[in-house]
Motif scaffolding. Structure first.
Motif, PDB file in Angstrom:
ATOM      1  N   GLN A   1      -1.374  -6.025 -59.075  1.00  0.00           N
ATOM      2  CA  GLN A   1      -0.533  -5.325 -58.097  1.00  0.00           C
ATOM      3  C   GLN A   1      -0.344  -3.866 -58.517  1.00  0.00           C
ATOM      4  O   GLN A   1      -0.195  -3.574 -59.706  1.00  0.00           O
ATOM      5  CB  GLN A   1       0.834  -5.992 -57.998  1.00  0.00           C
TER       6      GLN A   1
ATOM      7  N   ILE B   1       2.403  -9.164 -63.417  1.00  0.00           N
ATOM      8  CA  ILE B   1       2.153  -8.692 -62.032  1.00  0.00           C
ATOM      9  C   ILE B   1       0.683  -8.693 -61.615  1.00  0.00           C
ATOM     10  O   ILE B   1       0.359  -8.327 -60.486  1.00  0.00           O
ATOM     11  CB  ILE B   1       2.759  -7.281 -61.800  1.00  0.00           C
TER      12      ILE B   1
ATOM     13  N   LEU C   1       6.738  -3.372 -61.803  1.00  0.00           N
ATOM     14  CA  LEU C   1       6.106  -2.727 -60.631  1.00  0.00           C
ATOM     15  C   LEU C   1       6.606  -1.295 -60.439  1.00  0.00           C
ATOM     16  O   LEU C   1       6.173  -0.596 -59.528  1.00  0.00           O
ATOM     17  CB  LEU C   1       6.402  -3.544 -59.361  1.00  0.00           C
TER      18      LEU C   1
END
Length: 456
Positions: free
Chosen positions: A394, A391, A372
């Motif tokens: 995101q 992820i 991230l």
């Protein structure tokens, strides 16, 4: 002008060989000799010393530093500092980073060696600015590794950025001991030709070639080398101080260290080593060289971590599979250098990939956060397919991770005002939470004078 030497036995030496378990008394016992021996600096703090003092030795790391400073009147004291991670494993708010730098310098540190595991300059800035603000000497370390993106040119460009950031010197930090002699020569030459800063070389003997690498770096003009006194040198530690002092004697590179004082200090450390061997704290395995690390790029500390993780899972026989998976995970993650905390993260992911039977079926929170962008910018692109698996959709942050962190120090000071007796205590709690609290509460209890009441 000879090559200068930084002594590492009292920090990285025992951290590399027996999990940072030297006590404060043992550290202080050799400082009178080392202080007068003619070193450039003595590394005494940072890395895991802080954690080990609180968690295992029941000692105050700040007190160790103050006592060391009281002895060392001639030689600078140095510490290792993980940029925005300080000495912990997550990013801390800027006010905590600045306060930690301020207190480190006030308690006795002269040189702060700052590094970031990803070589993300943004993660260094707060620590660098604070070091200069409080009158410390700031050395920025380049985390050395090899990959398609980590070329000599990459590091020379990084060195130019580091100089612009305000570093007083540069360290080539080869935490895995994988820097080859010819590459070291090119790298030192390149950095010296493109910056005006002194260059230091830090490495480990794990791969069995570092003495050759140091010598080529010296020939290329390196200014300072990191070595450890003989009892705590070799294996997963640094090359031997006395040996380099002999090898360079009478040459233009002569470090001119006092041989008698080195021997006196080494005799004291030999007893420390003997106790560590006898107790089983020092495993003789870490004293031998392992050229396998040159293939897998796995630092000594990371290797012992992997062995212990597999042992706990009853899967010791699968080490070779895990070692082969480490470079694959590293490639997927954009070739991060294998240094704390990335070494632990990549290693754990490799273990999970092998043991679960499906790559990235199980993913630790730290790897998710890394994908991230919460640790900073990866050196190369992260494998998009793997990232999506981890992820999903995101969003990935592209700003400096610490920009998302609200100031923490004042809040912590208020929260623990009944327990923390100083800003140093607050910082210990900020970094090591319950471990620090347990130590501080015990210390506070021990300090309460006992009142004897005599019954009539």
């Amino acid at each position: 002008m000879g090559v200068k030497i930084t002594e590492t036995a009292l920090r990285d030496g025992h951290q590399s060989l027996f999990a940072t378990r030297m006590t404060t008394d043992e550290v202080l016992s050799v400082l009178p000799e080392l202080d007068k021996a003619g070193y450039h600096a003595i590394e005494v703090w940072g890395g895991a010393t802080f954690d080990a003092c609180l968690r295992f030795l029941n000692e105050d790391p700040w007190e160790r530093l103050r006592k060391a400073k009281a002895i060392c009147k001639n030689t600078k004291l140095q510490m290792l500092f993980r940029g925005q991670n300080i000495l912990g494993y997550r990013h801390y708010a800027d006010d905590v980073v600045e306060k930690f730098v301020e207190k480190s310098i006030k308690n006795g540190i002269d040189i702060i060696r700052v590094f970031d595991a990803l070589n993300d300059i943004r993660n260094l800035k707060t620590a660098v600015v604070a070091t200069k603000k409080y009158g410390g000497e700031c050395q920025i370390a380049l985390s050395y590794t090899t990959s398609p993106v980590h070329t000599v040119e990459y590091y020379v460009n990084l060195a130019k950025e580091v100089e612009a950031l305000g570093a007083d010197s540069i360290c080539i930090k080869d935490m895995a001991g994988v820097l080859l002699p010819t590459t070291a020569y090119e790298l030192v030459k390149g950095i010296k030709a493109n910056t005006k800063l002194p260059v230091e070389l830090h490495s480990h003997c794990t791969g069995g070639l570092i003495e050759m690498t140091y010598l080529k770096a010296i020939e290329a003009g390196v200014d300072i080398i990191d070595t450890a006194l003989s009892p705590l040198s070799g294996g997963t530690s640094q090359p031997c101080t006395e040996s380099f002092n002999y090898a360079l004697r009478g040459t233009e590179y002569d470090p001119k260290l006092d041989e008698n004082l080195l021997n006196q200090a080494a005799n004291k450390l030999a007893k420390v080593k003997a106790r560590a061997l006898e107790s089983g704290l020092l495993n003789p395995k870490v004293l031998s060289c392992n050229p396998e690390i040159l293939k897998y790029q796995v630092p000594g500390g990371m290797l012992s971590n992997l062995i212990s993780q597999l042992k706990q899972q009853g899967a010791s026989d699968r080490l070779e599979e895990v070692l082969k998976e480490v470079p694959n995970v590293r490639k997927d993650m954009g070739y991060p250098p294998l240094v704390t905390p990335l070494s632990q993260m990549v290693g754990t992911q490799a273990v999970l990939n092998v043991l679960s039977g499906e790559r990235y079926k199980m993913v630790p929170k730290e790897i998710t956060d890394y994908c991230l962008g919460k640790y900073g910018k990866a050196p190369a692109e992260i494998n998009e397919e793997i990232r999506r698996k981890i992820i999903g959709d995101q969003p990935v942050i592209t700003h400096r991770p610490a920009d998302d962190l609200a100031p923490e120090f004042a809040e912590l000071k208020k929260k623990y005002k009944g327990v923390a007796k100083s800003d140093e205590d607050v910082l210990s709690i900020a970094l090591f939470g319950d471990v620090a609290l347990k130590f501080i509460n015990q210390r506070n209890e021990d300090a309460i004078p006992t009142v004897l009441t005599v019954e009539a």
